[in-house]
Design a protein around this motif. Structure first.
Motif, PDB file in Angstrom:
ATOM      1  N   GLU A  45       0.431  -1.399   0.119  1.00 20.88           N
ATOM      2  CA  GLU A  45      -0.140   0.107   0.057  1.00 20.88           C
ATOM      3  C   GLU A  45       1.000   1.071  -0.001  1.00 20.88           C
ATOM      4  OE1 GLU A  45      -3.933   2.097   2.524  1.00 20.88           O
ATOM      5  OE2 GLU A  45      -2.454   0.106   3.550  1.00 20.88           O
ATOM      6  N   ALA A  46       0.274   2.295  -0.637  1.00 20.98           N
ATOM      7  CA  ALA A  46       1.214   4.005  -1.243  1.00 20.98           C
ATOM      8  C   ALA A  46      -0.145   4.689  -1.021  1.00 20.98           C
ATOM      9  CB  ALA A  46       2.511   3.313  -2.379  1.00 20.98           C
ATOM     10  N   TYR A  47       0.037   5.287   0.239  1.00 20.93           N
ATOM     11  CA  TYR A  47      -0.763   6.390  -0.057  1.00 20.93           C
ATOM     12  C   TYR A  47      -0.466   7.622   0.823  1.00 20.93           C
ATOM     13  CZ  TYR A  47      -1.718   5.045   5.294  1.00 20.93           C
ATOM     14  OH  TYR A  47      -1.588   4.793   6.449  1.00 20.93           O
ATOM     15  N   PHE A  48      -0.826   9.043   0.859  1.00 18.88           N
ATOM     16  CA  PHE A  48      -0.092  10.355   1.747  1.00 18.88           C
ATOM     17  C   PHE A  48      -1.339  10.170   2.165  1.00 18.88           C
ATOM     18  CE2 PHE A  48      -1.830  11.386  -2.903  1.00 18.88           C
ATOM     19  CZ  PHE A  48      -2.235  13.194  -2.276  1.00 18.88           C
ATOM     20  N   GLU A  79      14.921   7.564   0.914  1.00 16.09           N
ATOM     21  CA  GLU A  79      14.168   8.895   0.045  1.00 16.09           C
ATOM     22  C   GLU A  79      13.313   8.933  -0.944  1.00 16.09           C
ATOM     23  OE1 GLU A  79      18.261  12.428  -0.020  1.00 16.09           O
ATOM     24  OE2 GLU A  79      17.376  11.550  -1.664  1.00 16.09           O
ATOM     25  N   ILE A  80      12.078   9.568  -0.295  1.00 18.07           N
ATOM     26  CA  ILE A  80      10.910   9.719  -1.148  1.00 18.07           C
ATOM     27  C   ILE A  80      11.181  11.390  -1.529  1.00 18.07           C
ATOM     28  CG2 ILE A  80       8.421   9.494  -0.813  1.00 18.07           C
ATOM     29  CD1 ILE A  80       8.764   7.623   1.113  1.00 18.07           C
ATOM     30  N   TYR A  81      10.588  11.177  -2.785  1.00  8.87           N
ATOM     31  CA  TYR A  81      10.684  12.471  -3.798  1.00  8.87           C
ATOM     32  C   TYR A  81       9.296  12.372  -3.842  1.00  8.87           C
ATOM     33  CZ  TYR A  81      15.496  11.512  -4.986  1.00  8.87           C
ATOM     34  OH  TYR A  81      16.997  11.441  -4.851  1.00  8.87           O
ATOM     35  N   PHE A  82       8.613  13.499  -3.703  1.00  6.60           N
ATOM     36  CA  PHE A  82       6.651  13.845  -3.710  1.00  6.60           C
ATOM     37  C   PHE A  82       6.568  15.555  -3.621  1.00  6.60           C
ATOM     38  CE2 PHE A  82       3.337  14.247  -1.570  1.00  6.60           C
ATOM     39  CZ  PHE A  82       1.976  13.250  -2.730  1.00  6.60           C
ATOM     40  N   GLN A  83       5.744  15.698  -4.837  1.00  5.32           N
ATOM     41  CA  GLN A  83       5.544  16.946  -4.761  1.00  5.32           C
ATOM     42  C   GLN A  83       6.577  18.104  -4.354  1.00  5.32           C
ATOM     43  OE1 GLN A  83       2.203  17.482  -2.130  1.00  5.32           O
ATOM     44  NE2 GLN A  83       0.784  16.024  -3.785  1.00  5.32           N
ATOM     45  N   ASN A  84       7.498  17.458  -5.267  1.00  2.77           N
ATOM     46  CA  ASN A  84       9.019  18.825  -5.684  1.00  2.77           C
ATOM     47  C   ASN A  84       9.479  18.837  -4.534  1.00  2.77           C
ATOM     48  OD1 ASN A  84       8.402  19.388  -8.727  1.00  2.77           O
ATOM     49  ND2 ASN A  84       6.415  20.551  -8.066  1.00  2.77           N
ATOM     50  N   GLN A  85       9.630  17.745  -3.855  1.00  3.38           N
ATOM     51  CA  GLN A  85      10.327  17.963  -2.482  1.00  3.38           C
ATOM     52  C   GLN A  85      10.906  16.532  -1.740  1.00  3.38           C
ATOM     53  OE1 GLN A  85       8.249  19.419   1.152  1.00  3.38           O
ATOM     54  NE2 GLN A  85       6.498  19.825   0.012  1.00  3.38           N
ATOM     55  N   ILE A  86      11.516  16.501  -2.261  1.00  3.12           N
ATOM     56  CA  ILE A  86      12.733  15.370  -0.921  1.00  3.12           C
ATOM     57  C   ILE A  86      13.365  14.813   0.318  1.00  3.12           C
ATOM     58  CG2 ILE A  86      15.040  13.889  -1.922  1.00  3.12           C
ATOM     59  CD1 ILE A  86      15.089  15.796  -4.067  1.00  3.12           C
ATOM     60  N   GLN A  87      12.545  13.736   1.196  1.00  3.39           N
ATOM     61  CA  GLN A  87      13.214  13.471   2.158  1.00  3.39           C
ATOM     62  C   GLN A  87      13.386  12.099   2.498  1.00  3.39           C
ATOM     63  OE1 GLN A  87      11.761  15.385   5.186  1.00  3.39           O
ATOM     64  NE2 GLN A  87      11.930  17.414   3.861  1.00  3.39           N
ATOM     65  N   LYS A  88      13.779  12.537   3.312  1.00  2.00           N
ATOM     66  CA  LYS A  88      14.653  11.176   4.365  1.00  2.00           C
ATOM     67  C   LYS A  88      13.822   9.925   4.416  1.00  2.00           C
ATOM     68  CE  LYS A  88      18.837  12.739   5.609  1.00  2.00           C
ATOM     69  NZ  LYS A  88      20.071  11.978   5.272  1.00  2.00           N
ATOM     70  N   VAL A  89      13.405   8.900   4.196  1.00  2.00           N
ATOM     71  CA  VAL A  89      12.566   8.034   4.782  1.00  2.00           C
ATOM     72  C   VAL A  89      12.652   7.292   6.143  1.00  2.00           C
ATOM     73  CG1 VAL A  89      11.745   5.268   4.463  1.00  2.00           C
ATOM     74  CG2 VAL A  89      12.479   6.630   2.437  1.00  2.00           C
ATOM     75  N   GLU A 135       0.846  14.791  -9.626  1.00  4.24           N
ATOM     76  CA  GLU A 135       0.134  15.445  -8.357  1.00  4.24           C
ATOM     77  C   GLU A 135       0.379  13.986  -7.350  1.00  4.24           C
ATOM     78  OE1 GLU A 135      -0.590  18.116  -4.828  1.00  4.24           O
ATOM     79  OE2 GLU A 135       0.045  18.028  -7.167  1.00  4.24           O
ATOM     80  N   ASN A 136      -0.073  12.543  -7.563  1.00  7.65           N
ATOM     81  CA  ASN A 136      -0.620  11.727  -6.549  1.00  7.65           C
ATOM     82  C   ASN A 136       0.459  10.609  -7.119  1.00  7.65           C
ATOM     83  OD1 ASN A 136      -1.021  11.313  -9.231  1.00  7.65           O
ATOM     84  ND2 ASN A 136      -2.897   9.781  -8.839  1.00  7.65           N
ATOM     85  N   GLU A 137       1.886  11.241  -7.573  1.00  2.03           N
ATOM     86  CA  GLU A 137       2.916  10.081  -7.983  1.00  2.03           C
ATOM     87  C   GLU A 137       3.958  10.092  -6.802  1.00  2.03           C
ATOM     88  OE1 GLU A 137       2.531   9.231 -12.548  1.00  2.03           O
ATOM     89  OE2 GLU A 137       4.030  11.064 -11.835  1.00  2.03           O
ATOM     90  N   ALA A 138       4.763   9.597  -6.494  1.00  2.00           N
ATOM     91  CA  ALA A 138       6.021  10.078  -6.186  1.00  2.00           C
ATOM     92  C   ALA A 138       7.554   8.578  -6.380  1.00  2.00           C
ATOM     93  CB  ALA A 138       5.958   9.206  -4.448  1.00  2.00           C
ATOM     94  N   VAL A 139       8.411   8.829  -5.900  1.00  2.88           N
ATOM     95  CA  VAL A 139      10.090   7.875  -6.210  1.00  2.88           C
ATOM     96  C   VAL A 139      10.739   7.724  -5.332  1.00  2.88           C
ATOM     97  CG1 VAL A 139      11.898   7.857  -7.498  1.00  2.88           C
ATOM     98  CG2 VAL A 139      10.041   8.803  -8.772  1.00  2.88           C
ATOM     99  N   ILE A 154       2.876   5.143  -8.706  1.00  3.20           N
ATOM    100  CA  ILE A 154       2.355   5.691  -9.180  1.00  3.20           C
ATOM    101  C   ILE A 154       1.064   5.091  -8.622  1.00  3.20           C
ATOM    102  CG2 ILE A 154       2.776   5.915 -11.516  1.00  3.20           C
ATOM    103  CD1 ILE A 154       1.050   3.566 -12.848  1.00  3.20           C
ATOM    104  N   ASN A 155       0.112   6.428  -8.395  1.00  3.36           N
ATOM    105  CA  ASN A 155      -1.516   6.227  -8.421  1.00  3.36           C
ATOM    106  C   ASN A 155      -1.778   6.200  -6.070  1.00  3.36           C
ATOM    107  OD1 ASN A 155      -2.453   6.944 -10.777  1.00  3.36           O
ATOM    108  ND2 ASN A 155      -2.704   4.693 -11.100  1.00  3.36           N
ATOM    109  N   LEU A 156      -0.252   7.099  -6.425  1.00  4.82           N
ATOM    110  CA  LEU A 156      -1.125   6.917  -4.368  1.00  4.82           C
ATOM    111  C   LEU A 156      -2.452   7.162  -4.121  1.00  4.82           C
ATOM    112  CD1 LEU A 156       2.282   7.515  -4.606  1.00  4.82           C
ATOM    113  CD2 LEU A 156       2.281   7.881  -2.712  1.00  4.82           C
TER     114      LEU A 156
END
Length: 173
Positions: A45-48, A79-89, A135-139, A154-156
């Motif tokens: 599962e992946a969600y925000f 790291e997670i890349y999400f909505q033009n931001q980068i944060q440590k996992v 908007e609902n994608e992450a790396v 894709i599709n968080l």
């Protein structure tokens, strides 16, 4: 004259082909980063979920959750890349397969603006965001066999926003 025309046409064709070849590769993105098609883990599962504090000073943000079905001990999430931001996992304390990253909505509020350039030098430079995401994608970046890899999620799904109370209700009389 005909040889000159043929040479010019040949050079033009070669140049065009090189441009086309440069732009090919559907999984390749900027900075020559490739997405892994078969990562050494399975995401269940992946969600925000957006959140807002009960006071103005408390801020607001978004938390990205990754729940894995399986992940090997040789995989180190970075790291997670999400909505033009980068944060440590970060690993959730309640389970071995739950991870998250917290993204502050007010990321540049801690910029030091001062007449003294030495104080302003303490600011951390903003990072270039290497991906074009919806908007609902992450790396997620991870280490595997001493190599950094990237997997696009894709599709968080988006869960309902959490609104924290203004104060702790347990402290009221």
């Amino acid at each position: 004259m005909i040889n000159y025309f043929k040479s010019t046409l040949l050079l033009l064709c070669l140049f065009s082909l090189s441009l086309i070849a440069e732009s090919c590769g559907s999984t390749q993105i900027s900075n020559n980063i490739m997405f892994e098609a078969n990562p050494p883990f399975t995401i269940k599962e992946a969600y925000f979920q957006k959140w807002v504090a009960g006071t103005k000073e408390g801020g607001a943000g978004t938390k990205v959750h990754l729940v894995f079905k399986s992940i090997g001990p040789e995989v180190a999430l970075k790291e997670i890349y999400f909505q033009n931001q980068i944060q440590k996992v970060q690993k959730a304390s309640n389970s071995g397969y739950d991870y998250f990253a917290e993204f502050d909505s007010n990321t540049r509020s801690n910029i030091i603006m001062d007449i003294d350039p030495m104080k302003e030098a303490q600011n951390t430079p903003s990072q270039n965001f290497p991906f074009e995401l919806q908007e609902n994608e992450a790396v997620v970046s991870y280490l595997f066999n001493d190599k950094t890899n990237y997997f696009k999620i894709i599709n968080l799904s988006e869960k309902e926003r959490i609104a924290y109370p203004q104060s702790n209700p347990n402290l009221r009389n």
